[in-house]
Design a protein around this motif. Sequence first.
Motif, mmCIF file in Angstrom:
data_model
loop_
_atom_site.group_PDB
_atom_site.id
_atom_site.type_symbol
_atom_site.label_atom_id
_atom_site.label_comp_id
_atom_site.label_asym_id
_atom_site.label_seq_id
_atom_site.Cartn_x
_atom_site.Cartn_y
_atom_site.Cartn_z
ATOM 1 N N LEU A 1 0.827 -1.210 0.000
ATOM 2 C CA LEU A 1 0.000 0.000 0.000
ATOM 3 C C LEU A 1 0.861 1.260 0.000
ATOM 4 O O LEU A 1 0.512 2.261 -0.640
ATOM 5 C CB LEU A 1 -0.931 -0.009 1.219
ATOM 6 C CG LEU A 1 -2.014 -1.109 1.235
ATOM 7 C CD1 LEU A 1 -2.758 -1.099 2.557
ATOM 8 C CD2 LEU A 1 -2.984 -0.928 0.075
ATOM 9 N N SER A 2 1.988 1.190 0.703
ATOM 10 C CA SER A 2 2.900 2.341 0.739
ATOM 11 C C SER A 2 3.474 2.634 -0.638
ATOM 12 O O SER A 2 3.626 3.801 -1.024
ATOM 13 C CB SER A 2 4.043 2.071 1.729
ATOM 14 O OG SER A 2 3.544 1.869 3.029
ATOM 15 N N ILE A 3 3.790 1.579 -1.373
ATOM 16 C CA ILE A 3 4.309 1.752 -2.735
ATOM 17 C C ILE A 3 3.264 2.415 -3.625
ATOM 18 O O ILE A 3 3.585 3.295 -4.446
ATOM 19 C CB ILE A 3 4.741 0.392 -3.326
ATOM 20 C CG1 ILE A 3 5.935 -0.188 -2.554
ATOM 21 C CG2 ILE A 3 5.080 0.525 -4.807
ATOM 22 C CD1 ILE A 3 7.190 0.646 -2.625
ATOM 23 N N GLU A 4 2.014 2.020 -3.453
ATOM 24 C CA GLU A 4 0.937 2.622 -4.251
ATOM 25 C C GLU A 4 0.771 4.104 -3.917
ATOM 26 O O GLU A 4 0.593 4.939 -4.813
ATOM 27 C CB GLU A 4 -0.380 1.872 -4.000
ATOM 28 C CG GLU A 4 -0.401 0.452 -4.524
ATOM 29 C CD GLU A 4 -0.174 0.376 -6.023
ATOM 30 O OE1 GLU A 4 -0.747 1.219 -6.755
ATOM 31 O OE2 GLU A 4 0.594 -0.501 -6.464
ATOM 32 N N VAL A 5 0.836 4.415 -2.627
ATOM 33 C CA VAL A 5 0.747 5.821 -2.201
ATOM 34 C C VAL A 5 1.924 6.617 -2.763
ATOM 35 O O VAL A 5 1.771 7.758 -3.225
ATOM 36 C CB VAL A 5 0.711 5.919 -0.660
ATOM 37 C CG1 VAL A 5 0.824 7.371 -0.209
ATOM 38 C CG2 VAL A 5 -0.568 5.302 -0.116
ATOM 39 N N LEU A 6 3.100 5.999 -2.741
ATOM 40 C CA LEU A 6 4.305 6.653 -3.255
ATOM 41 C C LEU A 6 4.177 6.948 -4.750
ATOM 42 O O LEU A 6 4.571 8.025 -5.217
ATOM 43 C CB LEU A 6 5.523 5.769 -2.985
ATOM 44 C CG LEU A 6 6.889 6.304 -3.428
ATOM 45 C CD1 LEU A 6 7.206 7.621 -2.733
ATOM 46 C CD2 LEU A 6 7.980 5.277 -3.132
ATOM 47 N N LYS A 7 3.616 6.017 -5.485
ATOM 48 C CA LYS A 7 3.419 6.226 -6.927
ATOM 49 C C LYS A 7 2.484 7.402 -7.192
ATOM 50 O O LYS A 7 2.751 8.241 -8.064
ATOM 51 C CB LYS A 7 2.855 4.953 -7.563
ATOM 52 C CG LYS A 7 3.863 3.827 -7.699
ATOM 53 C CD LYS A 7 3.219 2.596 -8.320
ATOM 54 C CE LYS A 7 4.227 1.453 -8.442
ATOM 55 N NZ LYS A 7 3.590 0.227 -8.998
ATOM 56 N N CYS A 8 1.410 7.453 -6.429
ATOM 57 C CA CYS A 8 0.456 8.566 -6.578
ATOM 58 C C CYS A 8 1.111 9.896 -6.223
ATOM 59 O O CYS A 8 0.898 10.918 -6.893
ATOM 60 C CB CYS A 8 -0.768 8.330 -5.697
ATOM 61 S SG CYS A 8 -1.756 6.903 -6.171
ATOM 62 N N ALA B 1 12.176 6.501 -6.384
ATOM 63 C CA ALA B 1 10.910 6.962 -6.969
ATOM 64 C C ALA B 1 10.884 8.479 -7.110
ATOM 65 O O ALA B 1 10.422 9.018 -8.128
ATOM 66 C CB ALA B 1 9.746 6.491 -6.101
ATOM 67 N N LEU B 2 11.390 9.169 -6.107
ATOM 68 C CA LEU B 2 11.398 10.631 -6.149
ATOM 69 C C LEU B 2 12.335 11.152 -7.238
ATOM 70 O O LEU B 2 12.022 12.124 -7.939
ATOM 71 C CB LEU B 2 11.817 11.183 -4.786
ATOM 72 C CG LEU B 2 11.669 12.691 -4.580
ATOM 73 C CD1 LEU B 2 10.224 13.118 -4.781
ATOM 74 C CD2 LEU B 2 12.134 13.086 -3.191
#
Length: 363
Positions: A32-39, A75-76
């Motif tokens: 879920l954290s990865i999904e939030v990070l992508k958004c 990601a950033l």
Amino acid sequence: MQAFFGLRALDLMLLKLPGIKQIYDLKLIHTLSIEVLKCMCEHITTLNRKESEEGLLFRAFFEAIQNGMEEFVVALLKARPQTIKLVATNSRNTLMCALQYRQEKIFSFFCSSDGWKLRFHGTDCFGNNCLHIAGMLAPDFQLACISGAALQMQRELQWFKEVQSIVPEWCKKARNKEGETPSDVFTKSHKELAKQGEKWMKATASSSSIVGSLIITIMFAAIFTVPGGHNQETGFPILLGKKSFMVFLISDAISLFTASISVLMFLGILTSRYAEEDFYKSLPQKLILGLSTLFISIATMMVTFSSALIIMLQGRWSVIIPIILLAALPITLFMWLQFPLLVEIFISTYRPGILVKTKKQWH
């Protein structure tokens, strides 16, 4: 359909097992954290510099470096490649921050980026370059992950030497605002750790050498008091032709020799000068050899004891087997207490360098 419900029931059963539920929850949180990070990264691409600063984006980036959050950093940087050029409030660039907090993966990742050598030319507000930063003592939370002050000192030396091998030549002799070279900074900041490392090494070597000395004494005496005695006419052992007796002799000799090597290694540790360089390879290698030979010595001593028991009791297995099992206890205890340390020292000494090739790119 039945197969689906069967698998679902199996999943529910597995989740009830100790530890499985915690692993599942952690994995779910990570996903879920990865999904939030992508958004979040999708939104970041629309922000200008002022909006990024007000949104604490840059602060989050440096905190991610500090805590070793590689996925966040990658990601950033994919979303905003120019972020790698940021500097912290103390004028330290991203490479310096990764060095300061000893974040190996992030440091390697930065070194795989384009123009990474240029970042070695920067200095912070105190005049420290990257090698000065590498010479400073690592944060407590990083040192706490390593067993023993000697291994902590070794790890710090590995960091310093690794960075020293890749920085420009001028960095090695450059002085900060206090007039200190990187080597001066390293010696000054690691003075107390070196003392603790010396104390730890001597304590380990002293206790282990006592065990080795006792084994030497026992094994040396055992070779002259062999089971079955000696032939009064020839002087040879009476049971010389038996296989179990040969096992006794060979294991006794191995135990004696390995214990002697072990004691010599520990003696070398005790008489070492304990210079900074000694913690890098010399002392750990002696400790590895000393502990390894001590383990072999203890194991073969138990084999010697067991073979002597078999010779004397002559097939009374109801007595022999329980005693042999009890004889295995010292080996098991040594494995339980010292083997993890031996493995850690071995990995720490012979592991690959700090810089590892990374396949992750943000371009």
